[in-house]
Design an enzyme around this catalytic site. Structure first.
Site, PDB file in Angstrom:
ATOM      1  N   TYR A  57      13.299 -28.405 -26.223  1.00  7.65           N
ATOM      2  CA  TYR A  57      12.889 -29.717 -27.095  1.00  7.65           C
ATOM      3  C   TYR A  57      12.837 -29.384 -28.470  1.00  7.65           C
ATOM      4  O   TYR A  57      13.303 -30.181 -29.551  1.00  7.65           O
ATOM      5  CB  TYR A  57      11.745 -30.404 -26.498  1.00  7.65           C
ATOM      6  CG  TYR A  57      12.025 -31.539 -25.678  1.00  7.65           C
ATOM      7  CD1 TYR A  57      13.043 -31.147 -24.361  1.00  7.65           C
ATOM      8  CD2 TYR A  57      11.944 -33.043 -25.785  1.00  7.65           C
ATOM      9  CE1 TYR A  57      13.241 -32.111 -23.493  1.00  7.65           C
ATOM     10  CE2 TYR A  57      12.530 -33.807 -24.932  1.00  7.65           C
ATOM     11  CZ  TYR A  57      13.022 -33.503 -23.573  1.00  7.65           C
ATOM     12  OH  TYR A  57      13.428 -34.410 -22.646  1.00  7.65           O
TER      13      TYR A  57
ATOM     14  N   ASP B  27      10.902 -33.361 -17.446  1.00  8.53           N
ATOM     15  CA  ASP B  27      11.530 -34.595 -18.141  1.00  8.53           C
ATOM     16  C   ASP B  27      12.599 -35.063 -16.985  1.00  8.53           C
ATOM     17  O   ASP B  27      12.451 -36.177 -16.408  1.00  8.53           O
ATOM     18  CB  ASP B  27      12.560 -34.266 -19.288  1.00  8.53           C
ATOM     19  CG  ASP B  27      13.157 -35.586 -19.653  1.00  8.53           C
ATOM     20  OD1 ASP B  27      12.553 -36.781 -19.641  1.00  8.53           O
ATOM     21  OD2 ASP B  27      14.151 -35.694 -20.074  1.00  8.53           O
TER      22      ASP B  27
ATOM     23  N   LYS C 137      13.416 -21.330 -13.741  1.00  7.38           N
ATOM     24  CA  LYS C 137      14.484 -20.932 -13.368  1.00  7.38           C
ATOM     25  C   LYS C 137      14.797 -19.420 -13.702  1.00  7.38           C
ATOM     26  O   LYS C 137      15.537 -19.070 -14.443  1.00  7.38           O
ATOM     27  CB  LYS C 137      15.772 -21.640 -14.074  1.00  7.38           C
ATOM     28  CG  LYS C 137      17.318 -21.404 -13.722  1.00  7.38           C
ATOM     29  CD  LYS C 137      17.592 -22.225 -12.468  1.00  7.38           C
ATOM     30  CE  LYS C 137      19.041 -21.756 -12.011  1.00  7.38           C
ATOM     31  NZ  LYS C 137      19.178 -22.148 -10.769  1.00  7.38           N
TER      32      LYS C 137
ATOM     33  N   ASP D 258      11.659 -38.007 -13.768  1.00  6.16           N
ATOM     34  CA  ASP D 258      12.814 -39.256 -13.238  1.00  6.16           C
ATOM     35  C   ASP D 258      12.933 -39.208 -11.890  1.00  6.16           C
ATOM     36  O   ASP D 258      13.022 -40.511 -11.234  1.00  6.16           O
ATOM     37  CB  ASP D 258      13.988 -39.404 -14.300  1.00  6.16           C
ATOM     38  CG  ASP D 258      13.414 -40.053 -15.629  1.00  6.16           C
ATOM     39  OD1 ASP D 258      12.448 -40.126 -15.925  1.00  6.16           O
ATOM     40  OD2 ASP D 258      14.874 -40.705 -16.096  1.00  6.16           O
TER      41      ASP D 258
ATOM     42  N   ASP E  67      16.069 -25.924  -9.119  1.00  2.00           N
ATOM     43  CA  ASP E  67      17.387 -26.573  -8.351  1.00  2.00           C
ATOM     44  C   ASP E  67      16.803 -27.033  -7.065  1.00  2.00           C
ATOM     45  O   ASP E  67      17.010 -27.824  -6.512  1.00  2.00           O
ATOM     46  CB  ASP E  67      18.502 -25.829  -8.448  1.00  2.00           C
ATOM     47  CG  ASP E  67      18.298 -24.399  -8.268  1.00  2.00           C
ATOM     48  OD1 ASP E  67      17.270 -23.836  -8.032  1.00  2.00           O
ATOM     49  OD2 ASP E  67      19.374 -23.612  -8.016  1.00  2.00           O
TER      50      ASP E  67
END
Ligand code: IPM
Ligand code: MG
Length: 368
Positions: free
Chosen positions: A143, A249, A193, A253, A225
């Protein structure tokens, strides 16, 4: 003299002002029943700030925030500002305020009450008992990393973003996650990751090292994942999910769908000197001004503010219980599936405010 608490209100865009109004309604109940004073100061942020001042985070807003003990934000963004230059987009207001106030950790609790399992997008048998908190790093990663930008070479355009994590950035958010785990089921799942990214390898090493100071907390690591899959398959087994800005983020959701509606979930962004509370949903321009928005996420964000910024645990839990009771009665806003007519934003707010008043008053009588 009555205790005084200074709160900055940043309603923002879209449904932001509508949902903030309902949270204020509930806070006024706490104020009158508990005999204290909240002093609200309202500031512009996001698209509405761009329209009024040509910048998404005007200096007056920063001053109001600096002068407050806690900030309650609605939402930012909308299609009318999408064509703006990147630095002039509403989202910049939110990213800048996080940066300016040093809000490096974002807590996103997802709790699915037994009585509400049927609202979930996941089958009740899977989702039952889900009670997790996503601890998202909020000031680093892709970000904010440099270099970034849109460039062109040999007649072709390309975009660049950079993920950077420094050790101290991982350390401070990891400490918060482990401390929080101690107040709960003592389990931290760190998400990365590390099979592909160097930033993730560093993340994993640092989290493991910090974890040694919390031997009573169980630490495990999982690739992002796989985590996305496990969140649907066994959501109830997670306690604290600790992860980077971007992964947090996305996963938050996804996790929101456990509760059935993103309109139900609050968040807290904390730093060393300031805290900001906001619903995790966005500005929902499609339903703005139509009295259809769900104020629950913002009302629950106000409850988190009472808990974390003002140490008013009893008032915070009263609001949470009030929300649960009202939803349990089958009262719903338009985006929640169910039978019967959906109520308006302000009706939902009033019902929760009335229920909160009842709970707080009965608590007072019990004490007397
Ligand atoms: C969130 C939002 C923001 C983010 C946007 C609006 C910048 O999606 O708070 O999750 O990506 O952090
Ligand atoms: Mg998001």
């Amino acid at each position: 003299m009555q205790a005084l608490y200074r709160i900055a209100l940043l309603p923002g865009d879209g449904v932001g002002p509508e949902v903030i109004a309902e949270a204020v309604k509930v806070l006024k109940v706490v104020e009158s029943v508990n005999g204290l004073t909240f002093r609200f100061q309202t500031g512009l942020i996001g698209g509405s700030a761009i329209d009024a001042t040509a910048t998404p985070l005007p200096p007056e807003t920063v001053a109001i925030c600096n002068n407050s003990q806690a900030i309650l934000l609605g939402a930012v963004g909308g299609p009318q500002w999408e064509s703006k230059r990147p630095e002039l987009r509403p989202e910049q207001g939110l990213l800048q305020i996080r940066k300016r106030l040093g809000l490096y950790v974002n807590l996103r609790p997802v709790k699915v009450h037994d009585s509400l399992v049927n609202y979930s997008a996941i089958k009740p048998a899977y989702v039952k008992g889900t009670d997790l908190i996503i601890v998202r790093e909020l000031l680093g990663g892709i970000y904010f990393g440099n270099p970034r930008g849109l460039f062109s070479k040999n007649g072709e355009r390309f975009g660049v973003n950079t993920e950077i994590y420094r050790e101290h950035e991982v350390e401070r958010v990891a400490h918060r996650a482990f401390q929080l785990a101690r107040m709960r089921r003592r389990k931290v799942t760190s998400v990365d990751k590390a099979n592909v990214l160097e930033t993730s390898r560093l993340w994993r090493e640092v989290v493991t090292r910090i974890g040694r100071s919390y031997p009573d907390v169980e630490l495990s690591h999982i690739y992002v994942d796989n985590c996305a899959m496990q969140l649907i398959g066994r959501p109830a087994s997670f306690d604290i999910i600790l992860t980077s800005n971007m992964f947090g983020d996305i996963l938050s959701d996804e996790a929101a769908m456990m509760a059935g509606s993103i309109g139900l979930l609050p968040s807290a962004s904390l730093g060393e000197r300031s805290s900001l509370y906001e619903p995790i949903h966005g500005s929902a321009p499609d339903i703005a001004g139509r009295k259809r928005a769900n104020p629950v996420a913002t009302i629950l964000s106000a409850a988190l503010m009472l808990r974390y910024s003002f140490r008013m645990e009893a008032a915070a839990s009263a609001i949470e219980t009030a929300v649960e009771k009202v939803l349990k009665r089958g009262v719903r806003t338009a985006e929640i599936p169910g039978r019967g007519r959906a109520v308006s934003t302000s009706r939902m707010g009033s019902l929760i405010a009335e229920q909160t008043a009842k709970l707080l008053k009965s608590e007072r009588t019990r004490k007397i």
